[in-house]
Scaffold this motif. Structure first.
Motif, PDB file in Angstrom:
ATOM      1  N   ASP A 131       0.862  -1.177   0.000  1.00 33.01           N
ATOM      2  CA  ASP A 131       0.000   0.000   0.000  1.00 33.01           C
ATOM      3  C   ASP A 131       0.902   1.232   0.000  1.00 33.01           C
ATOM      4  N   GLY A 132       1.154   1.773  -1.198  1.00 33.19           N
ATOM      5  CA  GLY A 132       2.078   2.904  -1.322  1.00 33.19           C
ATOM      6  C   GLY A 132       3.494   2.463  -1.026  1.00 33.19           C
ATOM      7  N   ASN A 133       4.024   2.856   0.131  1.00 34.95           N
ATOM      8  CA  ASN A 133       5.386   2.447   0.494  1.00 34.95           C
ATOM      9  C   ASN A 133       5.381   1.518   1.717  1.00 34.95           C
ATOM     10  N   VAL A 134       4.200   1.013   2.084  1.00 32.72           N
ATOM     11  CA  VAL A 134       4.079   0.094   3.218  1.00 32.72           C
ATOM     12  C   VAL A 134       3.906  -1.330   2.699  1.00 32.72           C
ATOM     13  N   VAL A 135       4.769  -2.239   3.152  1.00 37.47           N
ATOM     14  CA  VAL A 135       4.725  -3.640   2.739  1.00 37.47           C
ATOM     15  C   VAL A 135       4.334  -4.465   3.956  1.00 37.47           C
ATOM     16  N   THR A 136       3.358  -5.347   3.792  1.00 37.94           N
ATOM     17  CA  THR A 136       2.918  -6.222   4.867  1.00 37.94           C
ATOM     18  C   THR A 136       3.017  -7.668   4.405  1.00 37.94           C
ATOM     19  N   LEU A 137       3.735  -8.468   5.169  1.00 34.85           N
ATOM     20  CA  LEU A 137       3.860  -9.900   4.927  1.00 34.85           C
ATOM     21  C   LEU A 137       3.163 -10.612   6.072  1.00 34.85           C
ATOM     22  N   SER A 138       2.304 -11.561   5.762  1.00 44.57           N
ATOM     23  CA  SER A 138       1.658 -12.318   6.830  1.00 44.57           C
ATOM     24  C   SER A 138       1.401 -13.737   6.367  1.00 44.57           C
ATOM     25  N   GLY A 139       1.313 -14.617   7.332  1.00 45.83           N
ATOM     26  CA  GLY A 139       1.080 -16.018   7.024  1.00 45.83           C
ATOM     27  C   GLY A 139       0.722 -16.783   8.274  1.00 45.83           C
ATOM     28  N   HIS A 140       0.580 -18.071   8.107  1.00 41.07           N
ATOM     29  CA  HIS A 140       0.230 -18.947   9.221  1.00 41.07           C
ATOM     30  C   HIS A 140       1.202 -20.117   9.232  1.00 41.07           C
ATOM     31  N   VAL A 141       1.880 -20.297  10.355  1.00 35.61           N
ATOM     32  CA  VAL A 141       2.850 -21.382  10.500  1.00 35.61           C
ATOM     33  C   VAL A 141       2.125 -22.615  11.007  1.00 35.61           C
ATOM     34  N   VAL A 142       2.338 -23.725  10.310  1.00 36.53           N
ATOM     35  CA  VAL A 142       1.814 -25.012  10.762  1.00 36.53           C
ATOM     36  C   VAL A 142       3.001 -25.927  10.997  1.00 36.53           C
ATOM     37  N   GLY A 143       2.813 -26.961  11.739  1.00 39.50           N
ATOM     38  CA  GLY A 143       3.924 -27.884  11.892  1.00 39.50           C
ATOM     39  C   GLY A 143       3.979 -28.614  13.205  1.00 39.50           C
ATOM     40  N   ARG A 144       3.301 -28.134  14.222  1.00 38.86           N
ATOM     41  CA  ARG A 144       3.299 -28.873  15.480  1.00 38.86           C
ATOM     42  C   ARG A 144       2.546 -30.171  15.322  1.00 38.86           C
ATOM     43  N   VAL A 193       5.792   2.067  -4.066  1.00 38.59           N
ATOM     44  CA  VAL A 193       6.020   0.913  -4.923  1.00 38.59           C
ATOM     45  C   VAL A 193       4.978   0.886  -6.025  1.00 38.59           C
ATOM     46  N   ASP A 194       5.405   0.536  -7.235  1.00 36.38           N
ATOM     47  CA  ASP A 194       4.483   0.327  -8.352  1.00 36.38           C
ATOM     48  C   ASP A 194       3.975  -1.106  -8.232  1.00 36.38           C
ATOM     49  N   ASP A 195       2.896  -1.296  -7.477  1.00 37.12           N
ATOM     50  CA  ASP A 195       2.412  -2.641  -7.185  1.00 37.12           C
ATOM     51  C   ASP A 195       1.932  -3.397  -8.424  1.00 37.12           C
ATOM     52  N   SER A 196       1.628  -2.704  -9.507  1.00 32.63           N
ATOM     53  CA  SER A 196       1.196  -3.384 -10.727  1.00 32.63           C
ATOM     54  C   SER A 196       2.350  -4.134 -11.401  1.00 32.63           C
ATOM     55  N   ARG A 197       3.595  -3.776 -11.071  1.00 36.21           N
ATOM     56  CA  ARG A 197       4.762  -4.448 -11.658  1.00 36.21           C
ATOM     57  C   ARG A 197       5.509  -5.300 -10.632  1.00 36.21           C
ATOM     58  N   ALA A 198       4.956  -5.468  -9.436  1.00 32.71           N
ATOM     59  CA  ALA A 198       5.611  -6.252  -8.388  1.00 32.71           C
ATOM     60  C   ALA A 198       5.627  -7.736  -8.758  1.00 32.71           C
ATOM     61  N   VAL A 199       6.705  -8.411  -8.384  1.00 27.47           N
ATOM     62  CA  VAL A 199       6.864  -9.839  -8.661  1.00 27.47           C
ATOM     63  C   VAL A 199       7.257 -10.542  -7.364  1.00 27.47           C
ATOM     64  N   ALA A 200       6.615 -11.681  -7.093  1.00 25.26           N
ATOM     65  CA  ALA A 200       6.924 -12.444  -5.884  1.00 25.26           C
ATOM     66  C   ALA A 200       7.134 -13.913  -6.232  1.00 25.26           C
ATOM     67  N   SER A 201       8.081 -14.541  -5.537  1.00 23.10           N
ATOM     68  CA  SER A 201       8.267 -15.982  -5.665  1.00 23.10           C
ATOM     69  C   SER A 201       8.522 -16.550  -4.275  1.00 23.10           C
ATOM     70  N   TYR A 202       8.154 -17.810  -4.073  1.00 25.68           N
ATOM     71  CA  TYR A 202       8.276 -18.428  -2.763  1.00 25.68           C
ATOM     72  C   TYR A 202       8.736 -19.866  -2.935  1.00 25.68           C
ATOM     73  N   GLU A 203       9.847 -20.192  -2.294  1.00 26.00           N
ATOM     74  CA  GLU A 203      10.391 -21.545  -2.400  1.00 26.00           C
ATOM     75  C   GLU A 203      11.172 -21.869  -1.139  1.00 26.00           C
ATOM     76  N   ASN A 204      10.911 -23.049  -0.603  1.00 25.51           N
ATOM     77  CA  ASN A 204      11.629 -23.552   0.575  1.00 25.51           C
ATOM     78  C   ASN A 204      11.615 -22.580   1.750  1.00 25.51           C
ATOM     79  N   GLY A 205      10.483 -21.930   1.996  1.00 23.27           N
ATOM     80  CA  GLY A 205      10.360 -21.034   3.137  1.00 23.27           C
ATOM     81  C   GLY A 205      10.980 -19.663   2.951  1.00 23.27           C
ATOM     82  N   VAL A 206      11.398 -19.352   1.719  1.00 20.73           N
ATOM     83  CA  VAL A 206      12.016 -18.052   1.451  1.00 20.73           C
ATOM     84  C   VAL A 206      11.177 -17.312   0.400  1.00 20.73           C
ATOM     85  N   LEU A 207      10.715 -16.125   0.780  1.00 25.65           N
ATOM     86  CA  LEU A 207       9.943 -15.265  -0.118  1.00 25.65           C
ATOM     87  C   LEU A 207      10.880 -14.244  -0.735  1.00 25.65           C
ATOM     88  N   ARG A 208      10.791 -14.092  -2.053  1.00 23.49           N
ATOM     89  CA  ARG A 208      11.581 -13.088  -2.752  1.00 23.49           C
ATOM     90  C   ARG A 208      10.615 -12.143  -3.455  1.00 23.49           C
TER      91      ARG A 208
END
Length: 121
Positions: free
Chosen positions: A47-60, A89-104
């Motif tokens: 949202d503009g220049n604010v980035v929020t990452l969130s998720g839910h950890v499972v594993g117990r 940030v130009d969110d229309s051109r943002a790119v995300a990838s996720y592999e092995n617990g690492v978000l890029r």
């Protein structure tokens, strides 16, 4: 005894998302560690220049009949991280990838409007 933590008590702190942020003239490159978060449980918002990452950890895993838990340090539940960048940030051109617990994330900067003179009437 043997399973004593080195410092503090395990489970005292919620899971924390660790990030690296690299800036160049055109974009931000963000790497975030989210171990235990499945791709479908991950949410990235800009949202503009604010980035929020969130998720839910499972594993117990609960002990089954004939078992007993000796140590359980891995945490489960919600994790999140929010941070502010210096440029929008130009969110229309943002790119995300996720592999092995690492978000890029590759977050291009929004182009600024050219500085122009405003006529006075």
């Amino acid at each position: 005894g043997f399973f004593r933590p080195l410092a503090g008590r395990a489970g005292d702190h919620p899971p924390r998302v660790k990030i690296d942020v690299i800036e160049n003239a055109e974009a931000y490159e963000i790497t975030a560690e989210l171990p235990g978060v499945r791709k479908e449980d991950l949410d990235v918002r800009v949202d503009g220049n604010v980035v929020t990452l969130s998720g839910h950890v499972v594993g117990r895993r609960d002990a089954k009949d004939g078992e007993r838990v000796l140590r359980q340090e891995r945490q489960c539940g919600a994790v999140s991280r929010q941070f502010v960048l210096t440029s929008d940030v130009d969110d229309s051109r943002a790119v995300a990838s996720y592999e092995n617990g690492v978000l890029r994330l590759m977050l291009p900067k929004r182009e600024r409007a050219a500085n122009r003179r405003v006529p006075i009437s």
